[in-house]
Motif scaffolding. Structure first.
Motif, PDB file in Angstrom:
ATOM      1  N   VAL A  57       0.863  -1.176   0.000  1.00 47.28           N
ATOM      2  CA  VAL A  57       0.000   0.000   0.000  1.00 47.28           C
ATOM      3  C   VAL A  57       0.903   1.230   0.000  1.00 47.28           C
ATOM      4  N   VAL A  58       0.824   2.019  -1.059  1.00 47.29           N
ATOM      5  CA  VAL A  58       1.706   3.177  -1.189  1.00 47.29           C
ATOM      6  C   VAL A  58       0.972   4.497  -0.935  1.00 47.29           C
ATOM      7  N   ALA A  59      -0.376   4.480  -0.918  1.00 56.09           N
ATOM      8  CA  ALA A  59      -1.142   5.714  -0.669  1.00 56.09           C
ATOM      9  C   ALA A  59      -2.531   5.345  -0.160  1.00 56.09           C
ATOM     10  N   ARG A  60      -3.076   6.228   0.693  1.00 55.60           N
ATOM     11  CA  ARG A  60      -4.426   6.044   1.237  1.00 55.60           C
ATOM     12  C   ARG A  60      -5.233   7.322   1.045  1.00 55.60           C
ATOM     13  N   VAL A 101     -15.691   6.254   3.717  1.00 56.67           N
ATOM     14  CA  VAL A 101     -15.164   5.501   2.576  1.00 56.67           C
ATOM     15  C   VAL A 101     -13.641   5.619   2.590  1.00 56.67           C
ATOM     16  N   THR A 102     -12.959   4.468   2.520  1.00 58.00           N
ATOM     17  CA  THR A 102     -11.502   4.429   2.523  1.00 58.00           C
ATOM     18  C   THR A 102     -11.019   3.689   1.285  1.00 58.00           C
ATOM     19  N   SER A 103     -10.006   4.264   0.628  1.00 52.97           N
ATOM     20  CA  SER A 103      -9.434   3.638  -0.562  1.00 52.97           C
ATOM     21  C   SER A 103      -7.925   3.561  -0.403  1.00 52.97           C
ATOM     22  N   GLU A 104      -7.338   2.436  -0.827  1.00 52.36           N
ATOM     23  CA  GLU A 104      -5.894   2.223  -0.761  1.00 52.36           C
ATOM     24  C   GLU A 104      -5.370   1.863  -2.147  1.00 52.36           C
ATOM     25  N   TYR A 105      -4.200   2.407  -2.448  1.00 48.12           N
ATOM     26  CA  TYR A 105      -3.560   2.112  -3.740  1.00 48.12           C
ATOM     27  C   TYR A 105      -2.387   1.182  -3.494  1.00 48.12           C
ATOM     28  N   ARG A 106      -2.388   0.045  -4.212  1.00 48.08           N
ATOM     29  CA  ARG A 106      -1.354  -0.975  -4.037  1.00 48.08           C
ATOM     30  C   ARG A 106      -0.543  -1.139  -5.314  1.00 48.08           C
ATOM     31  N   MET A 107       0.747  -1.382  -5.126  1.00 47.26           N
ATOM     32  CA  MET A 107       1.648  -1.611  -6.255  1.00 47.26           C
ATOM     33  C   MET A 107       2.926  -2.263  -5.748  1.00 47.26           C
ATOM     34  N   ILE A 108       3.732  -2.774  -6.709  1.00 49.48           N
ATOM     35  CA  ILE A 108       5.052  -3.304  -6.361  1.00 49.48           C
ATOM     36  C   ILE A 108       6.036  -2.145  -6.442  1.00 49.48           C
ATOM     37  N   PRO A 109       6.542  -1.648  -5.329  1.00 52.10           N
ATOM     38  CA  PRO A 109       7.384  -0.440  -5.358  1.00 52.10           C
ATOM     39  C   PRO A 109       8.790  -0.750  -5.855  1.00 52.10           C
ATOM     40  N   THR A 110       9.326   0.171  -6.653  1.00 54.38           N
ATOM     41  CA  THR A 110      10.711   0.091  -7.123  1.00 54.38           C
ATOM     42  C   THR A 110      11.386   1.433  -6.873  1.00 54.38           C
ATOM     43  N   ALA A 111      12.706   1.422  -6.991  1.00 54.98           N
ATOM     44  CA  ALA A 111      13.450   2.667  -6.778  1.00 54.98           C
ATOM     45  C   ALA A 111      13.076   3.721  -7.815  1.00 54.98           C
ATOM     46  N   ALA A 112      12.726   3.295  -9.029  1.00 55.58           N
ATOM     47  CA  ALA A 112      12.361   4.249 -10.079  1.00 55.58           C
ATOM     48  C   ALA A 112      11.020   4.933  -9.794  1.00 55.58           C
TER      49      ALA A 112
END
Length: 503
Positions: A169-172, A208-219
């Protein structure tokens, strides 16, 4: 055959009757629904007073007996909240709105039994039904939806993560205590997906809550991501721009080595370049052998070699450390005896310069050649004559006969050759006159004959100039310093071509 037709006819009759019954039901329902006029939807905020309007539009031939307001929650049973009969006073049964509901008019009227609810609450949301008891058509009703609005508290934040290979989770983004539920979306260029969850709260409020998920990289560190919240109470969508925070160990590169470290070279430098999140806490220089040469100075991330000698013929290592980890890079310096030749201009540049010089020389040579040719033509007298002679004069046939009898053909050819060989003499323009040698002027008869011949060749209408008048410029006189060379005699009735003249 007749039985089959009768059976088909009976089936068609039944179908038509069923369709007519359904159409009549819809017509009756539509007509009755239109008679009770209400507002389909009413919006309100907590603490306000709302008016729920109701009226019976056409009571012709219908007796209105009683009106009842019914409240139906979203998840619950119907409850009577207000009743009016013309023979009795208004009645307000027990309900969640008792004490806050009343008829708008006092006393109420059956034709317009509107009600109002004060200090509305979020739990008052639901269906409100205005129902008439009539005779002879029965009950008629209209439905109003009361929608309670609550402006939510919106917020968004990034979540600091460490670069890895698993989704994080990189942002909420959150829209709290709103009514109805908000709509949340994400805008970003990174690859991932958002998940949204709604949670009911007190007084029918929704978070209402939303989360953004991703595979984080240095770029991905520092890339843009925005949370967009849309809600019925907002004039426009609210956006929350953010930047991703991905932590990663240092990425190290040594720069500055040009593969031309020769003996005696001074002030060469290596730079340890590193990118990291969080920022590096230390930068360390060392060699594979352990200790640094004496001719080396360290200033921050820079390694400076004051003088190249055999001691710097080694492998230099730069280590960078931050809170996530330590990373290093290395480079092997080769000390040469002599300096490598510097790279000259590229072959393409040389060829281009040569072609440019050749073109320039060609242009200059062409210009010089054209100038010399022009000058030579001018000296040789090429080109059209600068002197335009007068046109030849026409004489009479008698004069032509006289001239032709005096000048033989051979003499004419000799005179023509003599004329062509002389370029400095004036061109012969009078083809009708023929002069003898200058000594003939002394002879009285010869001069008179020539004058007579000249005047006989004058066009009609010309006056005899006499002895005192000046003859034309092309007439030969005793005062002319130049020798006169007579031209060939030409018969006046024939066409002729003048010989070439040179000025």
């Amino acid at each position: 055959m007749a039985r089959r037709d009768a059976r088909n006819w009976s089936d068609c009759t039944k179908m038509i009757g069923l369709l007519c019954l359904i159409a009549s039901i819809f017509v009756i329902h539509g007509t009755s629904g239109q008679r009770v006029k209400v507002e389909p939807e009413v919006l309100s905020y907590p603490g306000q007073t709302v008016n729920l309007r109701c009226a019976f539009t056409d009571a012709t031939g219908i007796q209105l007996t009683m009106v009842t307001w019914i409240y139906e929650p979203k998840d619950g049973e119907r409850i009577n909240i207000a009743v009016f009969h013309p023979s009795f006073n208004p009645n307000y049964p027990d309900s969640p709105v008792k004490g806050r509901v009343s008829f708008s008019q006092s006393p109420p009227k059956l034709q317009s039994p509107s009600i109002q609810i004060s200090d509305v609450r979020m739990t008052d949301e639901g269906k409100y039904i205005c129902e008439y008891a009539t005779y002879p058509i029965g009950n008629e009703q209209g439905i109003t939806y009361l929608v309670m609005l609550a402006k939510p508290q919106n917020s968004a934040s990034v979540v600091t993560v460490v670069a890895g290979s698993k989704p994080e989770v990189v942002a909420r983004c959150e829209s709290a205590d709103g009514r109805p539920a908000a709509q949340i979306s994400w805008v970003t260029t990174v690859s991932g997906n958002g998940t949204t969850v709604s949670k009911p709260g007190a007084d029918n409020l929704v978070t209402v809550t939303s989360e953004y998920r991703m595979i984080p990289t240095a770029a991905d560190n520092g890339k843009d991501i925005s949370c967009v919240v849309e809600h019925r109470t907002q004039v426009k969508a609210e956006s929350f721009p953010m930047k991703l925070a991905v932590q990663y160990p240092p990425q190290v590169t040594i720069a500055g080595y040009d593969n031309n470290w020769y003996m005696g070279r001074t002030n060469v430098m290596l730079t340890c370049q590193a990118s990291a999140n969080p920022v590096p806490t230390s930068v360390t220089w060392k060699t594979m052998s352990g200790s640094l040469p004496d001719t080396v100075q360290i200033v921050g991330n820079e390694l400076k070699v004051l003088k190249v000698d055999e001691a710097v013929n080694t492998t230099f290592v730069c280590e960078v450390t931050n809170r996530i980890g330590t990373t290093k890079d290395q480079i092997t310096a080769i000390v040469r005896d002599t300096r490598l030749p510097e790279k000259g201009p590229t072959t393409g540049s040389i060829i281009g310069a040569i072609i440019g010089v050749i073109l320039l020389l060609a242009i200059i040579g062409t210009a010089i050649a054209m100038y010399r040719k022009h000058k030579k033509n001018k000296l040789n007298g090429d080109g059209p004559p600068k002197y335009k002679p007068p046109p030849p004069q026409k004489t009479t046939s008698n004069a032509n006969n006289v001239n032709s009898s005096h000048v033989p053909v051979a003499e004419n050819r000799n005179l023509l050759n003599q004329y062509r060989s002389t370029q400095s003499e004036e061109p012969v323009t009078d083809l009708d006159t023929y002069h003898e040698d200058d000594n003939d002027d002394d002879d009285g008869g010869g001069g008179a004959e020539r004058r007579e011949h000249y005047y006989s060749a004058a066009p009609s209408g010309w006056d005899d100039p006499g002895n005192n008048e000046v003859p034309p410029p092309y007439m030969h006189t005793d005062s002319d310093p130049h020798d006169y060379h007579p031209g060939p005699n030409v018969n006046r009735g024939d066409s002729f071509v003048s010989p070439a003249m040179f000025v």
